[in-house]
Design a protein around this motif. Structure first.
Motif, PDB file in Angstrom:
ATOM      1  N   ILE A 116      13.215   5.139   2.126  1.00  0.00           N
ATOM      2  CA  ILE A 116      13.084   3.946   2.903  1.00  0.00           C
ATOM      3  C   ILE A 116      12.598   2.770   1.945  1.00  0.00           C
ATOM      4  CG2 ILE A 116      11.560   3.028   4.616  1.00  0.00           C
ATOM      5  CD1 ILE A 116      14.046   4.221   5.733  1.00  0.00           C
ATOM      6  N   THR A 117      11.590   3.122   1.047  1.00  0.00           N
ATOM      7  CA  THR A 117      10.734   2.000   0.312  1.00  0.00           C
ATOM      8  C   THR A 117      11.516   1.666  -0.797  1.00  0.00           C
ATOM      9  OG1 THR A 117       8.760   3.099   0.829  1.00  0.00           O
ATOM     10  CG2 THR A 117       8.638   1.713  -1.189  1.00  0.00           C
ATOM     11  N   THR A 118      12.565   2.333  -1.441  1.00  0.00           N
ATOM     12  CA  THR A 118      13.252   2.095  -2.623  1.00  0.00           C
ATOM     13  C   THR A 118      14.599   1.284  -2.116  1.00  0.00           C
ATOM     14  OG1 THR A 118      12.682   4.095  -3.691  1.00  0.00           O
ATOM     15  CG2 THR A 118      14.631   2.955  -4.461  1.00  0.00           C
ATOM     16  N   SER A 119      14.790   1.759  -0.980  1.00  0.00           N
ATOM     17  CA  SER A 119      16.162   0.971  -0.067  1.00  0.00           C
ATOM     18  C   SER A 119      15.847  -0.437  -0.024  1.00  0.00           C
ATOM     19  CB  SER A 119      16.664   1.602   0.915  1.00  0.00           C
ATOM     20  OG  SER A 119      15.983   1.765   2.027  1.00  0.00           O
ATOM     21  N   THR A 120      14.530  -0.749   0.393  1.00  0.00           N
ATOM     22  CA  THR A 120      14.006  -2.059   0.665  1.00  0.00           C
ATOM     23  C   THR A 120      14.079  -2.935  -0.589  1.00  0.00           C
ATOM     24  OG1 THR A 120      12.680  -1.268   2.399  1.00  0.00           O
ATOM     25  CG2 THR A 120      12.141  -3.579   1.348  1.00  0.00           C
ATOM     26  N   TYR A 121      13.716  -2.390  -1.902  1.00  0.00           N
ATOM     27  CA  TYR A 121      13.980  -3.088  -3.023  1.00  0.00           C
ATOM     28  C   TYR A 121      15.524  -3.343  -3.269  1.00  0.00           C
ATOM     29  CZ  TYR A 121       9.053  -2.626  -4.130  1.00  0.00           C
ATOM     30  OH  TYR A 121       7.660  -2.914  -3.910  1.00  0.00           O
ATOM     31  N   ILE A 122      16.290  -2.048  -3.069  1.00  0.00           N
ATOM     32  CA  ILE A 122      17.741  -2.640  -3.472  1.00  0.00           C
ATOM     33  C   ILE A 122      18.260  -3.479  -2.570  1.00  0.00           C
ATOM     34  CG2 ILE A 122      19.913  -1.187  -3.166  1.00  0.00           C
ATOM     35  CD1 ILE A 122      18.642   1.301  -3.816  1.00  0.00           C
ATOM     36  N   CYS A 128       0.835  -1.275  -0.169  1.00  0.00           N
ATOM     37  CA  CYS A 128       0.034   0.080  -0.089  1.00  0.00           C
ATOM     38  C   CYS A 128       0.825   1.164  -0.248  1.00  0.00           C
ATOM     39  CB  CYS A 128      -0.908  -0.009   1.470  1.00  0.00           C
ATOM     40  SG  CYS A 128      -2.195  -1.142   1.176  1.00  0.00           S
ATOM     41  N   GLY A 129       1.755   1.289   0.728  1.00  0.00           N
ATOM     42  CA  GLY A 129       2.845   2.507   0.789  1.00  0.00           C
ATOM     43  C   GLY A 129       3.482   2.683  -0.375  1.00  0.00           C
ATOM     44  N   ASN A 130       3.663   1.560  -1.250  1.00  0.00           N
ATOM     45  CA  ASN A 130       4.341   1.748  -2.668  1.00  0.00           C
ATOM     46  C   ASN A 130       3.481   2.445  -3.371  1.00  0.00           C
ATOM     47  OD1 ASN A 130       7.123  -0.335  -3.315  1.00  0.00           O
ATOM     48  ND2 ASN A 130       5.920  -0.941  -1.565  1.00  0.00           N
ATOM     49  N   TYR A 157       4.951  10.521  -7.406  1.00  0.00           N
ATOM     50  CA  TYR A 157       6.530  10.605  -7.769  1.00  0.00           C
ATOM     51  C   TYR A 157       6.822  12.043  -8.051  1.00  0.00           C
ATOM     52  CZ  TYR A 157      11.428  10.273  -8.875  1.00  0.00           C
ATOM     53  OH  TYR A 157      12.859  10.630  -8.848  1.00  0.00           O
ATOM     54  N   GLN A 158       7.838  12.900  -7.179  1.00  0.00           N
ATOM     55  CA  GLN A 158       8.140  14.241  -7.317  1.00  0.00           C
ATOM     56  C   GLN A 158       6.894  14.846  -7.160  1.00  0.00           C
ATOM     57  OE1 GLN A 158      11.145  14.309  -6.434  1.00  0.00           O
ATOM     58  NE2 GLN A 158      12.565  14.844  -8.063  1.00  0.00           N
ATOM     59  N   PRO A 159       6.362  14.923  -5.885  1.00  0.00           N
ATOM     60  CA  PRO A 159       5.460  15.940  -5.777  1.00  0.00           C
ATOM     61  C   PRO A 159       6.041  17.416  -5.800  1.00  0.00           C
ATOM     62  CG  PRO A 159       5.875  14.997  -3.637  1.00  0.00           C
ATOM     63  CD  PRO A 159       6.656  14.313  -4.774  1.00  0.00           C
ATOM     64  N   SER A 160       5.079  18.583  -5.649  1.00  0.00           N
ATOM     65  CA  SER A 160       5.671  19.817  -5.216  1.00  0.00           C
ATOM     66  C   SER A 160       6.278  19.971  -4.061  1.00  0.00           C
ATOM     67  CB  SER A 160       4.672  20.747  -5.760  1.00  0.00           C
ATOM     68  OG  SER A 160       5.002  22.204  -5.508  1.00  0.00           O
TER      69      SER A 160
END
Length: 143
Positions: A115-121, A83-85, A92-95
Motif C-alpha cells: 500500500i505504501t510502495t504503490s503510493t510512491y509508484i 511515520c508509516g514509511n 524490511y523483510q521481517p521474519s
C-alpha cells in the motif's frame, strides 16, 4: 455512492484490526493501518457531507475556505504516512515465522508494504505524465 478510496480505507482499517497483535517486530504497523483507514474514511465522509450542502451558486474557492477540517486531516494523513514509511521500511523483510523474535504476520506486513510502495509508484507515474504533457505542450504549443 461509495467511492473506491472509501472501500480501500475500510479494507486498510480492517486488515490492521484483524492482525493488530501479530507484528511484535513493529507494533505500530497495524496501528498505522487502523488509523490511516479510519481517518481516511472519516475525511471522505466529511467531504461528502460538505459537497451535499454545497449550493450551485457557491464557487470552489468559497467552498475550500469552509473546509478547514479536511485540510487538517490531510496534513495529519501526510505526517502519518511518513511515520508509516519509517515503521514499515525500517523492518524490511521481517521474519514470517511465528517463533522468531523479528516476527510479523506476512499478510499484514506485505499489505502495509505494498500500500505504501504503490503510493510512491502512483506519484511517480503522475509526475512523469505531468512532465510529458508539459514537454509536449512546450514543443507543440503556439508561440
Amino acid at each position: 455512492k461509495i467511492r473506491n478510496f472509501d472501500v480501500m480505507g475500510i479494507l486498510i482499517y480492517f486488515l490492521g484490526a484483524k492482525y493488530k497483535n501479530q507484528c511484535p517486530v513493529e507494533e505500530m504497523i497495524p496501528i498505522y493501518l487502523i488509523v490511516a483507514g479510519a481517518v481516511g474514511v472519516f475525511r471522505n465522509l466529511i467531504s461528502l457531507g460538505q459537497r451535499a450542502k454545497q449550493t450551485d451558486n457557491q464557487d470552489e474557492e468559497e467552498q475550500k475556505k469552509k473546509r478547514p477540517v479536511e485540510s487538517i486531516l490531510d496534513c495529519f494523513l501526510f505526517v502519518w504516512f511518513i511515520c508509516g514509511n519509517v515503521w514499515i521500511y525500517k523492518h524490511y523483510q521481517p521474519s514470517y515465522d511465528v517463533g522468531d523474535s523479528g516476527y510479523c504476520n506476512k499478510t499484514l506486513y506485505l499489505f502495509a508494504f505494498w500500500i505504501t510502495t504503490s503510493t510512491y509508484i502512483l506519484v511517480g507515474v503522475l509526475c512523469c505524465c505531468v512532465c510529458c504533457v508539459g514537454i509536449c505542450a512546450a514543443a507543440f504549443g503556439n508561440d
